[in-house]
Design a protein around this motif. Structure first.
Motif, short mmCIF file in Angstrom:
data_model
loop_
_atom_site.label_atom_id
_atom_site.label_comp_id
_atom_site.label_asym_id
_atom_site.label_seq_id
_atom_site.Cartn_x
_atom_site.Cartn_y
_atom_site.Cartn_z
N SER A 68 61.16 -32.64 16.15
CA SER A 68 60.45 -33.42 15.07
C SER A 68 59.97 -34.35 16.10
N ALA A 69 60.49 -34.87 17.16
CA ALA A 69 59.90 -35.62 18.29
C ALA A 69 58.58 -34.95 18.73
N LEU A 70 58.53 -33.60 19.34
CA LEU A 70 57.44 -32.97 19.76
C LEU A 70 56.28 -32.75 18.78
N ARG A 71 56.56 -32.77 17.43
CA ARG A 71 55.51 -32.67 16.35
C ARG A 71 54.94 -34.07 16.23
N ARG A 72 55.56 -35.12 16.30
CA ARG A 72 55.18 -36.60 16.05
C ARG A 72 54.48 -37.09 17.38
N LEU A 73 54.93 -36.54 18.55
CA LEU A 73 54.32 -37.36 19.65
C LEU A 73 53.14 -36.46 20.42
N LYS A 74 52.11 -37.11 20.48
CA LYS A 74 50.83 -36.29 20.93
C LYS A 74 50.50 -36.88 22.54
#
Length: 311
Positions: free
Chosen positions: A168-174
């Motif tokens: 979920s963090a990987l999806r949110r953080l760019k």
């Protein structure tokens, strides 16, 4: 008995006034690393007052302690302390302070063991949620991606530290936001903030009636996060780490009415978006030196009678 009493009074004054002075100051948010140094010096000064008072009191009460304490001191120095005039209270004070020291060691040991137990449990939970495939061997990877609906990232401290990041963090953080998050966590590891947190928690749990230890624990938890934010912001910019904090925490309700322990996140974001000017290098150096004098004062008070006798 004058020197142990002076040391105890000095320790009480430091323990009582330091939390109030630091609470009234706004500069710790501007210089969290310097604030951590000041807090450590204050706590070290208080503990040093107790240790020195215990040593002198024990030396006055028992010959078995006096001999090693004053082994290399000239006779005129020993006479300057007037150990025989301390009276029966010397032994009582020494025993009380020794008991406090022993209790500190017990609470610190207990805190370290509890932290190790938590780490073992987290590693077991990680292995349960991310099991090894058949034939796969644990290689001690530095990065572990964990399937999860809640964004998060943390370090698992052991022989080979691992950074765990949820999907979920990987999806949110760019892009740079993810790099800033990793730099934040690396800042904790490189500065060994975990050791500072153990010591602060042990003192606060062991002596809850002493305000300086409770304030030390609370401030350490806050200041280490600010220091890690600064590490990340110096590499990737304040806006980048602020946006990463917002993305990671916006679904947790921390940007509305929330408990005090969660209010740190919006405060950290505001600090990053509206930074106050830092101290000049000269001022930071002066404050570092002034803080280092705090644990030096008990030593000076202790050695004054001996130095006076030699002059």
């Amino acid at each position: 008995m004058m020197v142990p009493l002076a040391l105890m009074i000095l320790g009480v004054l430091a323990a009582a006034t330091a939390p109030r002075l630091m609470a009234r100051s706004d500069w710790p948010d501007r210089e969290p690393v310097l604030a951590l140094w000041v807090w450590q010096c204050v706590v070290a000064g208080v503990l040093l007052c107790c240790v020195l008072a215990m040593s002198l009191s024990a030396a006055a009460a028992w010959e078995a302690v006096r001999s090693p304490v004053f082994r290399f001191a000239p006779r005129v120095v020993v006479e300057a302390y007037a150990l025989k005039g301390y009276g029966p209270w010397a032994g009582v004070l020494a025993l009380l302070l020794a008991g406090g020291g022993a209790w500190t060691a017990v609470t610190l040991t207990r805190e370290v063991r509890a932290a190790r137990a938590r780490r073992r449990q987290r590693r077991a939970d990680l292995l349960l949620r991310s099991p090894l495939l058949p034939g796969e061997e644990p290689l001690g990877e530095r990065l572990v991606v964990l399937e999860g609906d809640r964004p998060g990232a943390w370090w698992l401290q052991h022989s080979s530290p691992q950074l765990v990041i949820t999907t979920s963090a990987l999806r949110r953080l760019k892009g740079r936001q993810l790099d800033a998050l990793i730099a934040h966590e690396q800042g904790h590891v490189r500065a060994r903030h975990d050791l500072l947190l153990y010591c602060a928690s042990a003192l606060a749990v062991g002596f809850p009636q002493i305000p300086v230890f409770a304030a030390f624990r609370d401030q350490v938890h806050r200041l280490v996060e600010l220091a890690a934010d600064d590490v990340a912001s110096r590499r990737f910019g304040r806006l980048t780490i602020a946006l990463a904090l917002v993305e990671l925490n916006e679904d947790r309700g921390v940007f509305g009415p929330c408990p005090a322990q969660l209010a740190q996140v919006p405060q950290r974001v505001d600090r990053l978006l509206s930074p106050a000017p830092r101290f000049t290098p000269g001022r930071r150096l002066r404050m570092t030196a002034y803080a280092a004098l705090v644990p030096a004062v008990p030593l000076l008070v202790t050695f004054i009678p001996g130095l006076s006798a030699l002059t």
